[in-house]
Design a protein around this motif. Sequence first.
Motif, PDB file in Angstrom:
ATOM      1  N   LYS A   1       7.775  39.804  52.713  1.00 20.13           N
ATOM      2  CA  LYS A   1       6.865  40.010  53.739  1.00 20.13           C
ATOM      3  C   LYS A   1       5.967  38.885  54.289  1.00 20.13           C
ATOM      4  O   LYS A   1       4.784  38.916  54.445  1.00 20.13           O
ATOM      5  CB  LYS A   1       5.712  41.205  53.336  1.00 20.13           C
ATOM      6  N   PHE A   2       6.751  37.620  54.286  1.00 18.13           N
ATOM      7  CA  PHE A   2       6.091  36.336  54.829  1.00 18.13           C
ATOM      8  C   PHE A   2       5.815  36.662  56.203  1.00 18.13           C
ATOM      9  O   PHE A   2       6.530  37.119  57.016  1.00 18.13           O
ATOM     10  CB  PHE A   2       6.915  35.203  54.567  1.00 18.13           C
ATOM     11  N   ASP A   3       4.603  35.963  56.752  1.00 18.67           N
ATOM     12  CA  ASP A   3       4.268  35.965  58.030  1.00 18.67           C
ATOM     13  C   ASP A   3       4.767  34.731  58.649  1.00 18.67           C
ATOM     14  O   ASP A   3       4.222  33.467  58.569  1.00 18.67           O
ATOM     15  CB  ASP A   3       2.898  35.963  57.832  1.00 18.67           C
ATOM     16  N   LEU A   4       5.891  34.834  59.261  1.00 17.60           N
ATOM     17  CA  LEU A   4       6.854  33.617  59.558  1.00 17.60           C
ATOM     18  C   LEU A   4       6.475  33.388  61.155  1.00 17.60           C
ATOM     19  O   LEU A   4       6.574  34.069  61.972  1.00 17.60           O
ATOM     20  CB  LEU A   4       8.412  34.148  59.452  1.00 17.60           C
ATOM     21  N   ALA A   5       6.067  31.980  61.212  1.00 12.75           N
ATOM     22  CA  ALA A   5       5.959  31.590  62.650  1.00 12.75           C
ATOM     23  C   ALA A   5       7.300  31.333  63.140  1.00 12.75           C
ATOM     24  O   ALA A   5       7.499  31.234  64.382  1.00 12.75           O
ATOM     25  CB  ALA A   5       5.061  30.284  62.718  1.00 12.75           C
ATOM     26  N   ARG A   6       8.404  31.149  62.296  1.00  9.40           N
ATOM     27  CA  ARG A   6       9.756  30.831  62.768  1.00  9.40           C
ATOM     28  C   ARG A   6      10.610  31.173  61.698  1.00  9.40           C
ATOM     29  O   ARG A   6      10.306  31.419  60.737  1.00  9.40           O
ATOM     30  CB  ARG A   6      10.080  29.375  63.240  1.00  9.40           C
ATOM     31  N   LYS A   7      12.007  31.363  62.035  1.00 17.37           N
ATOM     32  CA  LYS A   7      12.799  31.637  60.914  1.00 17.37           C
ATOM     33  C   LYS A   7      12.853  30.573  59.843  1.00 17.37           C
ATOM     34  O   LYS A   7      12.724  29.427  60.192  1.00 17.37           O
ATOM     35  CB  LYS A   7      14.376  31.611  61.424  1.00 17.37           C
ATOM     36  N   PRO A   8      13.214  30.739  58.698  1.00 18.18           N
ATOM     37  CA  PRO A   8      13.280  29.752  57.842  1.00 18.18           C
ATOM     38  C   PRO A   8      14.558  28.728  58.055  1.00 18.18           C
ATOM     39  O   PRO A   8      15.463  29.301  58.670  1.00 18.18           O
ATOM     40  CB  PRO A   8      13.861  30.412  56.583  1.00 18.18           C
ATOM     41  N   ARG A   9      14.192  27.168  57.901  1.00 13.84           N
ATOM     42  CA  ARG A   9      15.078  26.255  58.270  1.00 13.84           C
ATOM     43  C   ARG A   9      15.542  25.582  57.199  1.00 13.84           C
ATOM     44  O   ARG A   9      14.964  25.116  56.025  1.00 13.84           O
ATOM     45  CB  ARG A   9      14.165  25.288  59.064  1.00 13.84           C
ATOM     46  N   LEU A  10      16.794  25.288  57.127  1.00 16.27           N
ATOM     47  CA  LEU A  10      17.634  24.776  56.236  1.00 16.27           C
ATOM     48  C   LEU A  10      17.000  23.271  56.163  1.00 16.27           C
ATOM     49  O   LEU A  10      17.334  22.562  57.158  1.00 16.27           O
ATOM     50  CB  LEU A  10      18.911  24.866  56.449  1.00 16.27           C
ATOM     51  N   ASP A  11      16.568  22.868  54.961  1.00 19.83           N
ATOM     52  CA  ASP A  11      15.976  21.452  54.894  1.00 19.83           C
ATOM     53  C   ASP A  11      16.976  20.601  54.232  1.00 19.83           C
ATOM     54  O   ASP A  11      17.005  19.249  54.494  1.00 19.83           O
ATOM     55  CB  ASP A  11      14.744  21.526  54.101  1.00 19.83           C
TER      56      ASP A  11
END
Length: 208
Positions: free
Chosen positions: A95-105
């Motif tokens: 339930k994270f409030d994401l501003a964007r999709k997770p990005r592979l770092d």
Amino acid sequence: MSVTTPTLRPLFVTQVYEASLAATPGFEDFNASLAEAVRSLSVEDSAGRAWCRAHGYRGYTSYGSLNDLPQRMPEFGELKRHLDRHALAYARALKFDLARKPRLDNLWVNILKPGGAHSGHIHPHAFLSGTVYVEVPDGASALKLEDPRLPMMMARPGILPEAPVAERPFVYLAPQPGTVLMWESWLRHEVPPNAAKSERISISFNYA
């Protein structure tokens, strides 16, 4: 006078994500290509081998030398596409409030020889971390996860042998080839000594 039944509320639960690539069409060939790519890197990456010698790593890891594996080799580019989907599913489940999709770092490979281990650590500067397992021979190390409350337990008694997994101070997850495990990056974890007679191959990653 009526007496209510007491209840326990499971608060502040640590959710670890587990999935598998093994059901993906063509998995066996894909997994074999990943293993070949990892071993190819271990031969070609002289800087990585030097890093392993300097840090006492029993085996090979690209952690200290290469940061472009998805662009460098197509096998890792394909793996990234799988992991991107799983990272997004995990973040949504939390339930994270994401501003964007997770990005592979970053993404790095690991070959752990018999007797090799990786001491307890966390992954700063990321919010999701994990590992996908490529070769897991009999006797290979499990992933050891530490209860994040452990440093604050003070006078807490030990637990009974029949205590459920969620109440144990350490949990060991034994993966199979294709297993994807993800956890929040603050969760302390380690890899105990590899008791297998052959190499354990995995690929670890961070999402920011």
